[in-house]
Scaffold this active site. Structure first.
Site, PDB file in Angstrom:
ATOM      1  NE  ARG A 250     -12.765   0.647  -1.775  1.00 29.97           N
ATOM      2  CZ  ARG A 250     -13.552   0.162  -0.837  1.00 29.97           C
ATOM      3  NH1 ARG A 250     -14.788   0.363  -0.598  1.00 29.97           N
ATOM      4  NH2 ARG A 250     -13.112  -0.746   0.066  1.00 29.97           N
TER       5      ARG A 250
ATOM      6  CB  THR B 198     -13.463 -11.927  -4.918  1.00 35.38           C
ATOM      7  OG1 THR B 198     -13.819 -10.454  -4.611  1.00 35.38           O
ATOM      8  CG2 THR B 198     -14.579 -12.578  -4.044  1.00 35.38           C
TER       9      THR B 198
ATOM     10  CD1 TRP C 183      -9.152  -0.383  -5.611  1.00 34.92           C
ATOM     11  CD2 TRP C 183      -8.814   1.893  -5.427  1.00 34.92           C
ATOM     12  NE1 TRP C 183      -9.445   0.202  -4.400  1.00 34.92           N
ATOM     13  CE2 TRP C 183      -9.036   1.604  -4.340  1.00 34.92           C
ATOM     14  CE3 TRP C 183      -8.377   3.077  -5.970  1.00 34.92           C
ATOM     15  CZ2 TRP C 183      -9.172   2.403  -3.100  1.00 34.92           C
ATOM     16  CZ3 TRP C 183      -8.517   4.147  -4.785  1.00 34.92           C
ATOM     17  CH2 TRP C 183      -8.852   3.728  -3.524  1.00 34.92           C
TER      18      TRP C 183
ATOM     19  CG  ASP D  62      -7.164  -3.230  -4.106  1.00 34.93           C
ATOM     20  OD1 ASP D  62      -7.843  -4.047  -4.748  1.00 34.93           O
ATOM     21  OD2 ASP D  62      -7.931  -2.877  -3.134  1.00 34.93           O
TER      22      ASP D  62
ATOM     23  CG  ASP E 259      -1.910  -1.138   1.040  1.00 32.49           C
ATOM     24  OD1 ASP E 259      -2.621  -1.053  -0.111  1.00 32.49           O
ATOM     25  OD2 ASP E 259      -2.255  -1.778   2.145  1.00 32.49           O
TER      26      ASP E 259
END
Ligand code: GLY
Length: 401
Positions: A251, A239, A255, A179, A118
């Site tokens: 979402r 998932t 992304w 993401d 992240d």
């Protein structure tokens, strides 16, 4: 009448805040006038101005409309300083800048922390933006260190950046998530600043792996794709936050739209622009008439399921960028409609308790963890999307468009 908490929150949020003359769009409808967006942004600034001085940690999610916090920033720690930087950019208010700098400083230890992927979420809206706005080399150098930390998660056999799990541990070692597309711009920044192509090379390779394995023929994507971590062989779609391995978590799709468009902008590679386009076309076809995404585009409840306003805000930003990248006004028009939907039905304007700006977010629906909540990335991307419309030159400076 027995109204659920969800119904009450949705109806409180749904009272329109704003009036104004809309920009005429193709269908003759009106959407997202500058005056309407300005009023929404003024509401957001007032809310932030009232709440921010009391916050000394990183907002993670609301519970009963009040922020709860994650002390080390979790994966969301960049959005709080990011929102403050955008508030400073818009208002010129030095108090927002001081709060943004203090929040940036609190993130410092994370630039050397390789525990997950992240680092772009953490350092792009915060330290990269701070460098772009102030020119202070401290932020640039720290962001480059964070990019270097991210490269440690590169799996050469599979040509991907590992999303989750400590390096060297087996759990999730072959797990890639959509993401991560949002973390690649930090690598592009590091190459831009250092001249070392290694960072952008990894970003390009990861984006290509994502394109090859996530993008379905209809433009939808799964949240997760698993690989054999040793050989790099593809295992299959999966998932965690979406409805199912074959569904399309809203979402995550947002992304991808934003991330692939950014990668096109950084590289000029048409494959990334075309991927963003396919993903956008799928999501836009799947949107309900209120223009606010349901949390998963393939939820069996369809339009009756809960929303994820954060997906709408992220997608609006991506579509505004994609409109420029492709010269296609339709993407801008649809972004404005999404913003209209968010402003009309998702703001916290009727709540005296709410500490956030955007209601009706969903963090993790399968886990029933955070439904009808506010999320710091919902607020951040709402700020960014509105400013992309109202002050494009200033936003371009802040995020390097
Ligand atoms: N990146 C995690 C999420 O979007 O929930």
């Amino acid at each position: 009448m027995n109204l659920s908490r969800r119904t009450l929150l949705a109806s409180a949020a749904a009272t329109p805040l704003l009036t104004g003359t809309g920009v005429a769009l193709g269908t003759g409808e009106a959407a997202a006038s500058p005056a309407r967006l300005r009023t929404a942004l003024d509401y957001a600034l007032a809310k932030l101005g009232a709440v921010a001085p009391g916050i000394i940690s990183f907002p993670e999610i609301t519970r009963a409309e009040k922020w709860t916090y994650v002390a080390d920033g979790g994966w969301v720690g960049g959005f709080w300083p990011g929102t403050l930087w955008l508030a400073h950019l818009d208002s010129g208010d030095a108090r927002f800048r001081a709060l943004a700098e203090a929040a940036n400083d609190r993130l410092a230890p994370r630039r050397l922390d390789p525990r997950d992927h992240d680092l772009g979420f953490l350092f792009s809206p915060s330290w990269v933006t701070a460098y772009r706005l102030t020119g202070d080399a401290k932020w640039r150098d720290g962001a480059v260190e964070a990019a270097n930390t991210l490269t440690k998660r590169w799996n050469a056999a599979g040509r991907f950046i590992r999303a989750w799990g400590a390096i060297g541990t087996p759990g999730n070692a072959g797990r890639v998530i959509i993401d991560t597309m949002m973390n690649l711009d930090l690598l592009a920044f590091a190459t831009e600043q250092t001249g070392d192509s290694r960072f952008l090379d990894i970003a390009i390779a990861h984006a290509r792996t994502t394109r090859t394995h996530f993008l379905r023929a209809d433009g939808s994507t799964p949240h997760v794709f698993d690989f054999d971590p040793d050989t790099g062989a593809p295992v299959g779609q999966n998932t965690v936050q979406g409805y199912s391995p074959t569904s399309c978590w809203a979402r995550g799709q947002a992304w991808g739209i934003y991330g692939f468009t950014t990668m096109y902008r950084r590289t000029g590679l048409n494959e990334f622009r075309d991927t963003a386009r396919k993903m956008a076309d799928f999501a836009l076809d799947a949107l309900t008439p209120d223009h606010v995404p349901v949390w998963d585009y393939r939820s069996p409840l369809g339009a009756n399921d809960v929303k994820d306003s954060s997906a709408g805000a992220i997608m609006a930003c991506g579509l505004l960028d994609l409109a420029k990248a492709t010269g296609t006004d339709r993407y801008r028009d649809r972004a404005l409609r999404i913003l209209d939907g968010l402003v009309a039905t998702c703001l916290t304007t009727r709540s005296t308790r709410a500490e956030a700006v955007l209601a009706r977010g969903t963090r993790n629906r399968p886990a029933e963890d955070g439904v009808e909540v506010s999320l710091p990335y919902g607020d951040y991307y709402l700020f960014e999307a509105i400013l992309r419309v109202l002050k494009p030159a200033q936003v371009a400076k802040a995020i390097g468009l």
